[in-house]
Motif scaffolding. Sequence first.
Motif, PDB file in Angstrom:
ATOM      1  N   ILE A  53       0.839  -1.209   0.000  1.00 52.07           N
ATOM      2  CA  ILE A  53       0.000   0.000   0.000  1.00 52.07           C
ATOM      3  C   ILE A  53       0.870   1.254   0.000  1.00 52.07           C
ATOM      4  O   ILE A  53       0.582   2.228  -0.703  1.00 52.07           O
ATOM      5  N   VAL A  54       1.971   1.233   0.766  1.00 57.84           N
ATOM      6  CA  VAL A  54       2.902   2.370   0.761  1.00 57.84           C
ATOM      7  C   VAL A  54       3.500   2.552  -0.630  1.00 57.84           C
ATOM      8  O   VAL A  54       3.616   3.686  -1.138  1.00 57.84           O
ATOM      9  N   GLY A  55       3.846   1.469  -1.278  1.00 62.22           N
ATOM     10  CA  GLY A  55       4.367   1.554  -2.645  1.00 62.22           C
ATOM     11  C   GLY A  55       3.334   2.123  -3.599  1.00 62.22           C
ATOM     12  O   GLY A  55       3.672   2.893  -4.501  1.00 62.22           O
ATOM     13  N   LEU A  56       2.064   1.771  -3.411  1.00 59.19           N
ATOM     14  CA  LEU A  56       1.011   2.305  -4.265  1.00 59.19           C
ATOM     15  C   LEU A  56       0.813   3.807  -4.026  1.00 59.19           C
ATOM     16  O   LEU A  56       0.593   4.571  -4.973  1.00 59.19           O
ATOM     17  N   LEU A  57       0.948   4.242  -2.779  1.00 57.13           N
ATOM     18  CA  LEU A  57       0.807   5.668  -2.481  1.00 57.13           C
ATOM     19  C   LEU A  57       1.985   6.470  -3.029  1.00 57.13           C
ATOM     20  O   LEU A  57       1.820   7.608  -3.461  1.00 57.13           O
ATOM     21  N   LEU A  58       3.189   5.906  -2.984  1.00 54.48           N
ATOM     22  CA  LEU A  58       4.369   6.626  -3.499  1.00 54.48           C
ATOM     23  C   LEU A  58       4.426   6.639  -5.028  1.00 54.48           C
ATOM     24  O   LEU A  58       5.195   7.408  -5.604  1.00 54.48           O
ATOM     25  N   ALA A  59       3.619   5.830  -5.693  1.00 59.79           N
ATOM     26  CA  ALA A  59       3.675   5.725  -7.154  1.00 59.79           C
ATOM     27  C   ALA A  59       2.647   6.607  -7.837  1.00 59.79           C
ATOM     28  O   ALA A  59       2.264   6.346  -8.970  1.00 59.79           O
ATOM     29  N   ARG A  60       2.216   7.665  -7.224  1.00 60.13           N
ATOM     30  CA  ARG A  60       1.214   8.542  -7.830  1.00 60.13           C
ATOM     31  C   ARG A  60       1.761   9.210  -9.082  1.00 60.13           C
ATOM     32  O   ARG A  60       2.911   9.636  -9.117  1.00 60.13           O
ATOM     33  N   GLY A  61       0.902   9.290 -10.096  1.00 67.65           N
ATOM     34  CA  GLY A  61       1.254  10.047 -11.289  1.00 67.65           C
ATOM     35  C   GLY A  61       1.823   9.229 -12.421  1.00 67.65           C
ATOM     36  O   GLY A  61       1.644   9.585 -13.572  1.00 67.65           O
ATOM     37  N   SER A  62       2.484   8.159 -12.192  1.00 70.90           N
ATOM     38  CA  SER A  62       3.119   7.414 -13.269  1.00 70.90           C
ATOM     39  C   SER A  62       2.597   5.978 -13.283  1.00 70.90           C
ATOM     40  O   SER A  62       2.533   5.310 -12.256  1.00 70.90           O
ATOM     41  N   LYS A  63       2.278   5.498 -14.477  1.00 69.92           N
ATOM     42  CA  LYS A  63       1.785   4.128 -14.605  1.00 69.92           C
ATOM     43  C   LYS A  63       2.911   3.112 -14.396  1.00 69.92           C
ATOM     44  O   LYS A  63       2.681   2.040 -13.856  1.00 69.92           O
ATOM     45  N   ILE A  64       4.091   3.463 -14.809  1.00 65.49           N
ATOM     46  CA  ILE A  64       5.229   2.548 -14.633  1.00 65.49           C
ATOM     47  C   ILE A  64       5.568   2.428 -13.155  1.00 65.49           C
ATOM     48  O   ILE A  64       5.858   1.334 -12.666  1.00 65.49           O
ATOM     49  N   LYS A  65       5.511   3.534 -12.433  1.00 64.63           N
ATOM     50  CA  LYS A  65       5.756   3.481 -10.991  1.00 64.63           C
ATOM     51  C   LYS A  65       4.706   2.607 -10.293  1.00 64.63           C
ATOM     52  O   LYS A  65       5.024   1.878  -9.357  1.00 64.63           O
ATOM     53  N   LYS A  66       3.447   2.691 -10.753  1.00 62.87           N
ATOM     54  CA  LYS A  66       2.382   1.875 -10.157  1.00 62.87           C
ATOM     55  C   LYS A  66       2.607   0.384 -10.406  1.00 62.87           C
ATOM     56  O   LYS A  66       2.147  -0.446  -9.636  1.00 62.87           O
ATOM     57  N   LEU A  67       3.307   0.069 -11.477  1.00 64.22           N
ATOM     58  CA  LEU A  67       3.611  -1.338 -11.771  1.00 64.22           C
ATOM     59  C   LEU A  67       4.857  -1.825 -11.044  1.00 64.22           C
ATOM     60  O   LEU A  67       4.991  -3.015 -10.778  1.00 64.22           O
ATOM     61  N   VAL A  68       5.770  -0.912 -10.693  1.00 62.20           N
ATOM     62  CA  VAL A  68       7.046  -1.313 -10.113  1.00 62.20           C
ATOM     63  C   VAL A  68       7.070  -1.174  -8.591  1.00 62.20           C
ATOM     64  O   VAL A  68       7.523  -2.087  -7.891  1.00 62.20           O
ATOM     65  N   TYR A  69       6.598  -0.053  -8.063  1.00 66.41           N
ATOM     66  CA  TYR A  69       6.748   0.215  -6.626  1.00 66.41           C
ATOM     67  C   TYR A  69       5.999  -0.774  -5.712  1.00 66.41           C
ATOM     68  O   TYR A  69       6.605  -1.299  -4.777  1.00 66.41           O
ATOM     69  N   PRO A  70       4.712  -1.023  -5.909  1.00 71.31           N
ATOM     70  CA  PRO A  70       4.040  -1.931  -4.959  1.00 71.31           C
ATOM     71  C   PRO A  70       4.649  -3.333  -4.912  1.00 71.31           C
ATOM     72  O   PRO A  70       4.965  -3.816  -3.810  1.00 71.31           O
ATOM     73  N   PRO A  71       4.895  -4.008  -6.052  1.00 74.27           N
ATOM     74  CA  PRO A  71       5.531  -5.329  -5.930  1.00 74.27           C
ATOM     75  C   PRO A  71       6.949  -5.251  -5.391  1.00 74.27           C
ATOM     76  O   PRO A  71       7.402  -6.152  -4.659  1.00 74.27           O
ATOM     77  N   GLY A  72       7.666  -4.160  -5.715  1.00 78.78           N
ATOM     78  CA  GLY A  72       9.034  -4.017  -5.199  1.00 78.78           C
ATOM     79  C   GLY A  72       9.054  -3.869  -3.685  1.00 78.78           C
ATOM     80  O   GLY A  72       9.860  -4.510  -3.003  1.00 78.78           O
ATOM     81  N   PHE A  73       8.175  -3.011  -3.164  1.00 80.49           N
ATOM     82  CA  PHE A  73       8.127  -2.836  -1.704  1.00 80.49           C
ATOM     83  C   PHE A  73       7.649  -4.098  -1.008  1.00 80.49           C
ATOM     84  O   PHE A  73       8.133  -4.463   0.059  1.00 80.49           O
ATOM     85  N   MET A  74       6.694  -4.792  -1.611  1.00 79.54           N
ATOM     86  CA  MET A  74       6.216  -6.040  -1.016  1.00 79.54           C
ATOM     87  C   MET A  74       7.315  -7.103  -1.045  1.00 79.54           C
ATOM     88  O   MET A  74       7.491  -7.857  -0.081  1.00 79.54           O
ATOM     89  N   GLY A  75       8.069  -7.161  -2.132  1.00 75.55           N
ATOM     90  CA  GLY A  75       9.177  -8.108  -2.210  1.00 75.55           C
ATOM     91  C   GLY A  75      10.262  -7.801  -1.203  1.00 75.55           C
ATOM     92  O   GLY A  75      10.843  -8.710  -0.598  1.00 75.55           O
ATOM     93  N   LEU A  76      10.533  -6.497  -1.004  1.00 77.72           N
ATOM     94  CA  LEU A  76      11.534  -6.097  -0.020  1.00 77.72           C
ATOM     95  C   LEU A  76      11.091  -6.480   1.394  1.00 77.72           C
ATOM     96  O   LEU A  76      11.884  -7.031   2.172  1.00 77.72           O
ATOM     97  N   ALA A  77       9.815  -6.239   1.719  1.00 77.62           N
ATOM     98  CA  ALA A  77       9.314  -6.600   3.051  1.00 77.62           C
ATOM     99  C   ALA A  77       9.289  -8.111   3.233  1.00 77.62           C
ATOM    100  O   ALA A  77       9.618  -8.631   4.307  1.00 77.62           O
ATOM    101  N   ALA A  78       8.938  -8.844   2.182  1.00 74.80           N
ATOM    102  CA  ALA A  78       8.909 -10.305   2.283  1.00 74.80           C
ATOM    103  C   ALA A  78      10.313 -10.864   2.435  1.00 74.80           C
ATOM    104  O   ALA A  78      10.529 -11.853   3.146  1.00 74.80           O
ATOM    105  N   SER A  79      11.301 -10.234   1.782  1.00 72.93           N
ATOM    106  CA  SER A  79      12.679 -10.735   1.903  1.00 72.93           C
ATOM    107  C   SER A  79      13.245 -10.511   3.305  1.00 72.93           C
ATOM    108  O   SER A  79      14.159 -11.212   3.720  1.00 72.93           O
ATOM    109  N   LEU A  80      12.706  -9.515   4.034  1.00 78.60           N
ATOM    110  CA  LEU A  80      13.142  -9.322   5.418  1.00 78.60           C
ATOM    111  C   LEU A  80      12.662 -10.464   6.314  1.00 78.60           C
ATOM    112  O   LEU A  80      13.364 -10.871   7.239  1.00 78.60           O
ATOM    113  N   TYR A  81      11.471 -10.983   6.039  1.00 74.31           N
ATOM    114  CA  TYR A  81      10.920 -12.056   6.863  1.00 74.31           C
ATOM    115  C   TYR A  81      11.328 -13.452   6.384  1.00 74.31           C
ATOM    116  O   TYR A  81      11.403 -14.379   7.182  1.00 74.31           O
TER     117      TYR A  81
END
Length: 171
Positions: free
Chosen positions: A122-150
């Motif tokens: 959700i944080v990645g989706l909020l930070l990706a405002r304005g760009s369609k490419i950011k909306k495709l990259v940020y949410p899965p990237g942030f989720m992958g980063l959080a999942a890799s911590l656990y």
Amino acid sequence: MFKVIQRSVGPASLSLLTFKVYASPKKDSPHKASVKVNELSLYSVPEGQSKYVEETRTPLEESISHLRRYCEPYTSWCQEMYSQTKPRMQSLVQWGLGSYEYFQNAPPGFFPRLGVIGFAGIVGLLLARGSKIKKLVYPPGFMGLAASLYYPQQAIVFVQPGNVKNSPGNK
């Protein structure tokens, strides 16, 4: 009221009586011989010629027949699509039942981790405002980063090249 009860009790009580009835032939009718069992129509097939006659169709039957011929390609297409999607739907239902069982018996700490990973998306989706490419990259990237911590071991296996199953160089 008392007369009604009296008039209904009489015939009702007569129906409870049992008695025998003896039948005898009329005196002026000639005496017939008894009928054998195999002569009864119940046990024998009557002789006769049967012939199939096809009835003419009514206008209603004709219109229904025309409608069925018109709809036949669509119904066959629907049956074909159903036969193709039925196995997929059954596997989807099995996957859903397996997931339900896993969530019912989840390991300790699973739901807090799931919440943190979802919140990162959700944080990645909020930070990706304005760009369609950011909306495709940020949410899965942030989720992958959080999942890799656990789950660090699974993240290492996921990131390493050459861990593709059934590849020709991996025997």
